[in-house]
Motif scaffolding. Structure first.
Motif, mmCIF file in Angstrom:
data_model
loop_
_atom_site.group_PDB
_atom_site.id
_atom_site.type_symbol
_atom_site.label_atom_id
_atom_site.label_comp_id
_atom_site.label_asym_id
_atom_site.label_seq_id
_atom_site.Cartn_x
_atom_site.Cartn_y
_atom_site.Cartn_z
ATOM 1 N N GLU A 21 0.647 -30.995 -18.592
ATOM 2 C CA GLU A 21 -0.351 -32.160 -18.248
ATOM 3 C C GLU A 21 0.547 -33.364 -18.615
ATOM 4 O OE1 GLU A 21 -3.208 -31.696 -16.695
ATOM 5 O OE2 GLU A 21 -2.889 -29.518 -16.703
ATOM 6 N N VAL A 22 0.159 -34.269 -17.937
ATOM 7 C CA VAL A 22 0.831 -35.767 -18.466
ATOM 8 C C VAL A 22 -0.160 -36.093 -19.594
ATOM 9 C CG1 VAL A 22 1.087 -38.209 -17.597
ATOM 10 C CG2 VAL A 22 1.180 -36.059 -16.020
ATOM 11 N N GLU A 23 0.658 -36.351 -20.566
ATOM 12 C CA GLU A 23 0.192 -37.173 -21.666
ATOM 13 C C GLU A 23 0.682 -38.627 -21.872
ATOM 14 O OE1 GLU A 23 0.494 -35.848 -26.394
ATOM 15 O OE2 GLU A 23 2.415 -35.465 -25.095
ATOM 16 N N LYS A 24 -0.568 -39.386 -22.170
ATOM 17 C CA LYS A 24 -0.194 -40.761 -22.221
ATOM 18 C C LYS A 24 -0.337 -41.310 -23.569
ATOM 19 C CE LYS A 24 -2.484 -45.308 -20.524
ATOM 20 N NZ LYS A 24 -3.660 -45.685 -19.634
ATOM 21 N N ILE A 25 0.582 -42.043 -24.260
ATOM 22 C CA ILE A 25 0.778 -42.353 -25.962
ATOM 23 C C ILE A 25 1.127 -43.679 -25.957
ATOM 24 C CG2 ILE A 25 2.116 -41.686 -27.947
ATOM 25 C CD1 ILE A 25 3.024 -39.002 -26.520
ATOM 26 N N LYS A 26 0.420 -44.491 -26.553
ATOM 27 C CA LYS A 26 0.784 -45.538 -27.038
ATOM 28 C C LYS A 26 1.967 -45.725 -27.802
ATOM 29 C CE LYS A 26 -0.781 -50.309 -27.010
ATOM 30 N NZ LYS A 26 -0.455 -50.877 -25.823
ATOM 31 N N HIS A 27 2.890 -46.360 -27.443
ATOM 32 C CA HIS A 27 4.315 -46.446 -28.095
ATOM 33 C C HIS A 27 5.083 -47.951 -28.468
ATOM 34 C CE1 HIS A 27 8.136 -44.886 -29.381
ATOM 35 N NE2 HIS A 27 7.664 -43.682 -29.496
ATOM 36 N N GLU A 28 5.385 -48.074 -29.765
ATOM 37 C CA GLU A 28 5.902 -49.399 -29.898
ATOM 38 C C GLU A 28 7.146 -49.560 -29.198
ATOM 39 O OE1 GLU A 28 8.894 -48.729 -33.662
ATOM 40 O OE2 GLU A 28 6.761 -48.690 -34.240
ATOM 41 N N GLN A 29 7.802 -48.634 -28.860
ATOM 42 C CA GLN A 29 9.129 -49.019 -28.081
ATOM 43 C C GLN A 29 8.787 -49.303 -26.226
ATOM 44 O OE1 GLN A 29 12.137 -45.856 -28.750
ATOM 45 N NE2 GLN A 29 12.677 -46.831 -30.515
ATOM 46 N N ALA A 30 7.603 -48.992 -26.095
ATOM 47 C CA ALA A 30 7.109 -49.236 -24.721
ATOM 48 C C ALA A 30 6.368 -50.757 -24.543
ATOM 49 C CB ALA A 30 6.065 -48.189 -24.224
ATOM 50 N N GLU A 31 6.479 -51.479 -25.757
ATOM 51 C CA GLU A 31 5.763 -52.734 -25.640
ATOM 52 C C GLU A 31 6.936 -53.851 -25.040
ATOM 53 O OE1 GLU A 31 2.675 -53.722 -26.298
ATOM 54 O OE2 GLU A 31 2.328 -51.661 -26.996
ATOM 55 N N LEU A 32 6.205 -54.926 -24.587
ATOM 56 C CA LEU A 32 7.233 -55.879 -24.011
ATOM 57 C C LEU A 32 7.952 -56.556 -25.040
ATOM 58 C CD1 LEU A 32 4.822 -57.953 -21.831
ATOM 59 C CD2 LEU A 32 6.662 -56.487 -21.139
ATOM 60 N N VAL A 33 9.315 -56.762 -24.945
ATOM 61 C CA VAL A 33 10.046 -57.571 -25.887
ATOM 62 C C VAL A 33 9.666 -59.092 -25.941
ATOM 63 C CG1 VAL A 33 12.329 -58.112 -26.669
ATOM 64 C CG2 VAL A 33 11.943 -55.950 -25.380
ATOM 65 N N ASP A 34 9.244 -59.275 -27.170
ATOM 66 C CA ASP A 34 8.840 -60.949 -27.253
ATOM 67 C C ASP A 34 10.231 -61.665 -27.772
ATOM 68 O OD1 ASP A 34 6.327 -60.945 -26.777
ATOM 69 O OD2 ASP A 34 5.776 -60.185 -28.685
#
Length: 102
Positions: A21-34
């Motif tokens: 199954e597709v698992e959705k994880i909040k991940h710091e490396q997926a954040e926008l680069v500021d």
């Protein structure tokens, strides 16, 4: 070859769990680069700020009110944008103060 492929999009990492199954994880490396934002204005006629404070601090600010793409597509296939002031974590009151500086 990737042994564990993932999709990184819109602040989340998507991968298949042990059940397939597709698992959705909040991940710091997926954040926008500021990038650092400050008042160190470089010289030149085409840079924002070259004409003074009103370049950014005005009612129709091309800086604070510009749209930033945060996710190329949502669940409905539409791009997701937020304005720069939201991305910077400002509330509407602070934005109004910044845009009224003259």
């Amino acid at each position: 070859m990737a042994t564990h492929p993932v999709l990184v999009k819109g602040g989340f990492l998507y991968q298949l769990d042990k059940k397939g199954e597709v698992e959705k994880i909040k991940h710091e490396q997926a954040e926008l680069v500021d990038f650092s934002l400050n008042h160190n204005i470089v010289s030149g006629t085409s840079v924002i700020g070259s004409k003074g404070c009103k370049d950014c601090h005005s009612k129709n600010s091309p800086f604070f009110l510009r749209k930033v793409l945060v996710d190329p597509y949502d669940e409905k296939g539409k791009p997701v944008y937020i304005e720069t002031w939201e991305r910077l974590g400002m509330d509407r009151e602070k934005l109004d103060r910044l845009l009224s500086l003259q």
